[in-house]
Motif scaffolding. Sequence first.
Motif, short mmCIF file in Angstrom:
data_model
loop_
_atom_site.label_atom_id
_atom_site.label_comp_id
_atom_site.label_asym_id
_atom_site.label_seq_id
_atom_site.Cartn_x
_atom_site.Cartn_y
_atom_site.Cartn_z
N LEU A 148 0.85 -1.18 0.00
CA LEU A 148 0.00 0.00 0.00
C LEU A 148 0.89 1.23 0.00
O LEU A 148 1.66 1.45 0.94
CB LEU A 148 -0.91 0.00 1.23
N VAL A 149 0.81 2.05 -1.05
CA VAL A 149 1.73 3.17 -1.24
C VAL A 149 1.05 4.45 -0.79
O VAL A 149 0.03 4.87 -1.36
CB VAL A 149 2.17 3.26 -2.71
N GLU A 150 1.64 5.09 0.22
CA GLU A 150 1.03 6.24 0.89
C GLU A 150 1.70 7.56 0.48
O GLU A 150 2.92 7.66 0.40
CB GLU A 150 1.15 6.06 2.41
N PHE A 181 0.40 6.53 -11.54
CA PHE A 181 0.98 5.38 -10.85
C PHE A 181 0.15 4.13 -11.10
O PHE A 181 0.70 3.04 -11.31
CB PHE A 181 1.08 5.68 -9.35
N ARG A 182 -1.16 4.27 -11.08
CA ARG A 182 -2.02 3.12 -11.40
C ARG A 182 -1.77 2.64 -12.83
O ARG A 182 -1.77 1.43 -13.09
CB ARG A 182 -3.49 3.50 -11.21
N ASP A 183 -1.59 3.57 -13.76
CA ASP A 183 -1.31 3.19 -15.14
C ASP A 183 0.00 2.40 -15.21
O ASP A 183 0.11 1.40 -15.95
CB ASP A 183 -1.21 4.43 -16.03
N PHE A 184 1.00 2.83 -14.46
CA PHE A 184 2.28 2.10 -14.41
C PHE A 184 2.06 0.68 -13.91
O PHE A 184 2.56 -0.29 -14.51
CB PHE A 184 3.26 2.85 -13.51
N CYS A 185 1.31 0.52 -12.82
CA CYS A 185 1.07 -0.82 -12.28
C CYS A 185 0.35 -1.71 -13.29
O CYS A 185 0.66 -2.89 -13.44
CB CYS A 185 0.26 -0.73 -10.99
N ALA A 186 -0.61 -1.12 -14.00
CA ALA A 186 -1.34 -1.89 -15.02
C ALA A 186 -0.42 -2.32 -16.15
O ALA A 186 -0.47 -3.47 -16.60
CB ALA A 186 -2.51 -1.05 -15.55
N ARG A 187 0.43 -1.40 -16.62
CA ARG A 187 1.35 -1.74 -17.71
C ARG A 187 2.31 -2.85 -17.31
O ARG A 187 2.64 -3.72 -18.13
CB ARG A 187 2.18 -0.50 -18.11
N GLU A 188 2.75 -2.83 -16.06
CA GLU A 188 3.71 -3.80 -15.59
C GLU A 188 3.07 -5.10 -15.11
O GLU A 188 3.77 -6.04 -14.73
CB GLU A 188 4.55 -3.19 -14.45
N GLY A 189 1.74 -5.13 -15.10
CA GLY A 189 1.05 -6.32 -14.61
C GLY A 189 1.23 -6.54 -13.12
O GLY A 189 1.25 -7.69 -12.65
N GLY A 191 -0.23 -6.63 -9.68
CA GLY A 191 -1.55 -6.71 -9.09
C GLY A 191 -1.58 -6.59 -7.58
O GLY A 191 -2.67 -6.56 -6.99
N ASN A 192 -0.42 -6.53 -6.95
CA ASN A 192 -0.37 -6.51 -5.48
C ASN A 192 0.13 -5.17 -4.93
O ASN A 192 0.70 -5.10 -3.85
CB ASN A 192 0.50 -7.65 -4.93
N VAL A 193 -0.10 -4.10 -5.68
CA VAL A 193 0.26 -2.75 -5.24
C VAL A 193 -0.93 -1.84 -5.43
O VAL A 193 -1.61 -1.90 -6.47
CB VAL A 193 1.47 -2.21 -6.05
N ALA A 194 -1.19 -0.99 -4.45
CA ALA A 194 -2.30 -0.04 -4.55
C ALA A 194 -1.91 1.27 -3.88
O ALA A 194 -1.40 1.27 -2.76
CB ALA A 194 -3.56 -0.60 -3.89
N PRO A 195 -2.14 2.40 -4.55
CA PRO A 195 -1.92 3.69 -3.89
C PRO A 195 -3.07 3.99 -2.94
O PRO A 195 -4.20 3.54 -3.14
CB PRO A 195 -1.91 4.68 -5.06
N PHE A 196 -2.75 4.76 -1.90
CA PHE A 196 -3.83 5.21 -1.02
C PHE A 196 -3.44 6.55 -0.42
O PHE A 196 -2.31 7.02 -0.58
CB PHE A 196 -4.13 4.18 0.08
N VAL A 197 -4.40 7.16 0.27
CA VAL A 197 -4.24 8.54 0.74
C VAL A 197 -4.37 8.62 2.25
O VAL A 197 -5.27 8.02 2.84
CB VAL A 197 -5.29 9.45 0.06
N ASP A 198 -3.45 9.35 2.84
CA ASP A 198 -3.61 9.86 4.19
C ASP A 198 -4.23 11.25 4.03
O ASP A 198 -3.60 12.14 3.45
CB ASP A 198 -2.24 9.94 4.87
N VAL A 199 -5.46 11.44 4.51
CA VAL A 199 -6.16 12.69 4.22
C VAL A 199 -5.51 13.89 4.90
O VAL A 199 -5.60 15.02 4.40
CB VAL A 199 -7.66 12.61 4.56
#
Length: 345
Positions: A148-150, A181-189, A191-199
């Motif tokens: 999870l990338v913060e 960043f999501r586009d990068f993850c999709a291009r690289e295949g 599936g176990n990485v997700a960005p998220f936000v600390d508000v």
Amino acid sequence: MPTFALKGALADVAQLEARAAALVAMGRPVVLELHTFGARDVDTAQGRAASRAAVARLRERAPDARLVLHVPVQQVPIVTEVFFDVGQCERAIALAGEIGAEALVIHRYGALVLGNRPPRIGSKAEAVARFESIVRDLARRAPDLTLLVENIGHYALLPRDGTSFLAGPIDHFFPWEIAAFRDFCAREGIGNVAPFVDVAHATLSSNLFNRKRACPAALAGDPRAAWIDADDLDRAARLHPFDFVDPAMPWLHVSDAVLLGVAEVADPTLPEPRLVEGIVSEGLEIGTGALPFAALAPRLGAAATLVVEVEPGPGESHVENGAQVRSLARLAALLGDAPRTVGDA
């Protein structure tokens, strides 16, 4: 409705038991994010042993607890020399497997410098590419763990007076950068990485963005906003921290923060202490800052987990953190989740 979680120190048994007991008392599943500090828990054999013992004790009382591990606070002497502390993440990945954590929170940063020292990298694009390469490698080494990338926003250091901070080219993770960043993850295949936000971190970033856009002369040459460039400023007229949040995010950090108003950010005479308040305040009890949490509901996905990350109130301790528990109750009510107690149908 989303799931709610609390945060506690990994090697502190009393903290973890208090957080679990609070969730059970509210009729909620035990979901905890485990904050780590380095030598106490991840970086030494003794620390890792203490961490495993703490989790074993917790699971005696809450065998179904869901756990997410948070990579330790960055060490200034290291991250101001290397681009990114990969070894720290590798050690945390290993420990996550040992304690049965389902995910690992890592920060998005790179090429940090202390205060007003000169940049250590030539461009934001280069920093983005290097960070993406690191994430790709970490994800492939830990295929069964979600990373999870913060966002980190303005990285204030104690005493949080506006003069002690780390700054780097990829601090802010603006909404358009999250999409890229999501586009990068999709291009690289990946599936176990997700960005998220600390508000709260997004609030710090919004305040700097809005100030630089509305009153650019006030931040001219200021290293705290140097990497917010013209391309960023062309993307939005004004940013709100909830603009960073979208329904695809499986995880969020939630606390109140100080959001500067439209007139404030445009005021060329805005006092420096007020700007500092807007870029160092985080971890505030829900209801004591300026964020309209009822408006967060439409931004959330049904499967999101909201981690209440709040500092203890006056007279409280990190074990008996009533502010964190009160914040969870207030946040749930604001989002339309009726309060529950043990024994409710």
